[in-house]
Design a protein around this motif. Structure first.
Motif, PDB file in Angstrom:
ATOM      1  N   GLY A   1      -3.268   6.139  -4.432  1.00 33.98           N
ATOM      2  CA  GLY A   1      -2.362   6.495  -5.518  1.00 33.98           C
ATOM      3  C   GLY A   1      -2.780   7.802  -6.178  1.00 33.98           C
TER       4      GLY A   1
ATOM      5  N   LEU B   1      -1.897   8.185   3.854  1.00 32.80           N
ATOM      6  CA  LEU B   1      -2.673   7.050   4.355  1.00 32.80           C
ATOM      7  C   LEU B   1      -3.282   7.367   5.717  1.00 32.80           C
ATOM      8  CD1 LEU B   1      -3.608   4.209   3.827  1.00 32.80           C
ATOM      9  CD2 LEU B   1      -1.584   3.367   4.971  1.00 32.80           C
TER      10      LEU B   1
ATOM     11  N   GLY C   1      -0.626   1.946  -8.273  1.00 38.84           N
ATOM     12  CA  GLY C   1      -1.484   1.423  -7.217  1.00 38.84           C
ATOM     13  C   GLY C   1      -2.515   0.461  -7.770  1.00 38.84           C
TER      14      GLY C   1
ATOM     15  N   THR D   1       0.831  -1.197   0.000  1.00 43.16           N
ATOM     16  CA  THR D   1       0.000   0.000   0.000  1.00 43.16           C
ATOM     17  C   THR D   1       0.865   1.246   0.000  1.00 43.16           C
ATOM     18  OG1 THR D   1      -1.564  -1.208   1.375  1.00 43.16           O
ATOM     19  CG2 THR D   1      -1.909   1.146   1.149  1.00 43.16           C
ATOM     20  N   LEU D   2       1.843   1.297   0.879  1.00 43.69           N
ATOM     21  CA  LEU D   2       2.649   2.502   0.974  1.00 43.69           C
ATOM     22  C   LEU D   2       3.664   2.610  -0.143  1.00 43.69           C
ATOM     23  CD1 LEU D   2       3.097   2.397   4.799  1.00 43.69           C
ATOM     24  CD2 LEU D   2       1.858   4.102   3.532  1.00 43.69           C
TER      25      LEU D   2
ATOM     26  N   ARG E   1      -1.951  10.743  -3.835  1.00 46.52           N
ATOM     27  CA  ARG E   1      -0.521  11.046  -3.822  1.00 46.52           C
ATOM     28  C   ARG E   1      -0.057  11.629  -5.139  1.00 46.52           C
ATOM     29  NH1 ARG E   1       3.018   6.202  -1.801  1.00 46.52           N
ATOM     30  NH2 ARG E   1       4.657   7.744  -1.972  1.00 46.52           N
TER      31      ARG E   1
ATOM     32  N   THR F   1       2.007   3.068  -4.206  1.00 49.88           N
ATOM     33  CA  THR F   1       1.003   4.055  -4.575  1.00 49.88           C
ATOM     34  C   THR F   1       1.630   5.382  -4.972  1.00 49.88           C
ATOM     35  OG1 THR F   1       0.742   4.453  -2.219  1.00 49.88           O
ATOM     36  CG2 THR F   1      -0.943   3.143  -3.299  1.00 49.88           C
ATOM     37  N   THR F   2       2.817   5.356  -5.556  1.00 45.92           N
ATOM     38  CA  THR F   2       3.438   6.600  -5.994  1.00 45.92           C
ATOM     39  C   THR F   2       2.651   7.235  -7.134  1.00 45.92           C
ATOM     40  OG1 THR F   2       4.865   5.217  -7.316  1.00 45.92           O
ATOM     41  CG2 THR F   2       5.804   6.121  -5.313  1.00 45.92           C
TER      42      THR F   2
ATOM     43  N   ALA G   1       3.637   9.045   1.806  1.00 46.42           N
ATOM     44  CA  ALA G   1       2.810   7.840   1.811  1.00 46.42           C
ATOM     45  C   ALA G   1       2.165   7.659   3.173  1.00 46.42           C
ATOM     46  CB  ALA G   1       3.652   6.629   1.467  1.00 46.42           C
TER      47      ALA G   1
END
Lengths: 196, 197
Positions: free
Chosen positions: A147, A183, A39, A29-30, A150, A33-34, A179
């Protein structure tokens, strides 16, 4: 019967969303998701593995002795992850490069083993497939949303569509700290909305 | 000299949890108190170093027979078996250490950190400072330093979380959200190390 199927399927989206409610599968997840595309692809790859492994484990649940349960599940999951790895390497090389190390790490994604253990090992094939699909798609949704957030905040683009000019973005959101922060607020918001 | 550079880079510059995002689940789950964080850190160090050595040697064997695609399956089975074996051996040799590590040992199997670092070292895709060459010893040293970085991040985070427990957080942020926010700030702090090596 149809009611139970529907509940099983929609479970993974809101009530037991892996990312927001169960807090499982944090690493991909972290890390992936750039951008919204990354993502979403990660989510879809995990969904495929979840669906297939849930089906196979549910089919084999009566044949696997209890003592070797976990290693057996791991072998099944690892097989499907290897299939995904090889297919992505062949047909989607750019995506494979950007997701990098996290594709083989689907094997230790707590969601996959968790659902296999908690659901597929005790339920018939149809329901297990729906559960795998629901959880996977719920995971994909949260990854895509994170994603998108971010990507928009970090670069002003979404799915490579420019929404805001380049200097709008705060680069930190595409990097590591962003990230965590994105989140954190997403979970707080979701928690607040569902409590009402 | 190279080993010192790897030490600094693996612990601070490319911290496994705060910049590479491996091992987040135990990072969030086990870091409520400093003692448990230390225990988990010790367990991970132990398993990671052993796992890296074994998987590196196995990778050489796999490559020799052209079975590179079996990497994921073989590695995860080796790690699961290793954790199981360590549990049994530790129970026999040092029951007190076994008690201290307690429930963390079985949890380490699904720790992305272990499989992640094992794959990085086996494929020689981890970042090394200039002048270093990939090999079993640099790989093992890298794994050891990575585990120390993991333990460091975990202990720092546990200390912060213990303090947060005592302060007045908004209701929606209580629990995981404020922890994630803190982790983000910690990650930002560690970003200050980039460019050091």
């Amino acid at each position: 019967m149809a009611n139970k199927a529907l509940t099983t399927f929609t479970n993974g989206f809101l009530k037991e969303n892996p990312t927001i409610v169960l807090v499982l599968g944090m690493c991909p997840t972290l890390a992936t998701t750039t951008s919204a595309v990354n993502g979403m692809s990660m989510g879809l790859a995990t969904t495929f593995v979840l669906l297939c492994s849930n089906i196979v484990i549910s089919l084999l649940k009566n044949l696997i002795p209890d003592k070797v349960r976990i290693p057996a599940f791991i072998v099944v999951i690892a097989t499907f992850v290897t299939i995904v790895q090889l297919c992505m390497q062949a047909y989607l090389p750019a995506l494979y490069e950007s997701l990098g190390l996290f594709i083989p790490l689907i094997v230790v994604n707590c969601i996959v083993l968790g659902r296999a253990e908690a659901f597929a090992a005790k339920n018939p094939v149809g329901l297990s497939a729906l559960d795998g699909l629901g959880m996977g798609l719920g995971f994909t949704c949260s990854l895509t949303v994170l994603g998108m957030i971010r990507e928009i905040l970090g670069t002003g683009k979404v799915f490579s569509f420019t929404l805001f000019p380049d200097d709008f973005g705060a680069l930190v959101f595409v990097l590591a700290p962003g990230a965590f922060i994105a989140l954190a607020y997403m979970m707080a918001l979701a928690g607040k909305l569902t409590k009402k | 000299m190279v080993y010192f550079l790897i030490f600094v880079s693996a612990i601070f510059v490319n911290n496994v949890v705060l910049s590479q995002f491996l091992g987040i689940c135990p990072f969030l789950g086990v870091s409520k108190k400093i003692d448990t964080a230390l225990g988990m850190g010790a367990a991970v160090t132990f398993v990671l170093v052993l796992a890296t050595i074994i998987t590196y040697l196995l990778q050489m064997l796999l490559d020799k027979f052209g079975l590179g695609f079996l990497q994921t399956i073989v590695f995860i089975l080796v790690i699961a078996a290793l954790v199981q074996m360590i549990e049994i051996i530790l129970k026999k040799i040092s029951p007190s250490l076994y008690q201290a590590l307690g429930v963390f040992l079985p949890l380490i199997t699904t720790n992305c950190c272990i499989l992640g670092v094992a794959i990085l070292v086996a494929n020689s895709t981890y970042s090394l400072p200039e002048g270093a060459s990939y090999g079993l010893w640099t790989g093992t040293w890298f794994a050891f330093c990575t585990a120390i970085g993991f333990a460091l991040a975990l202990v720092l985070f546990a200390g912060l979380r213990e303090q947060i427990e005592l302060s007045d957080t908004p209701k929606a942020m209580k629990g995981t959200p404020i922890a994630l926010l803190t982790a983000g700030l910690l990650a930002m702090a560690f970003m200050g190390f980039s460019g050091v090596v």
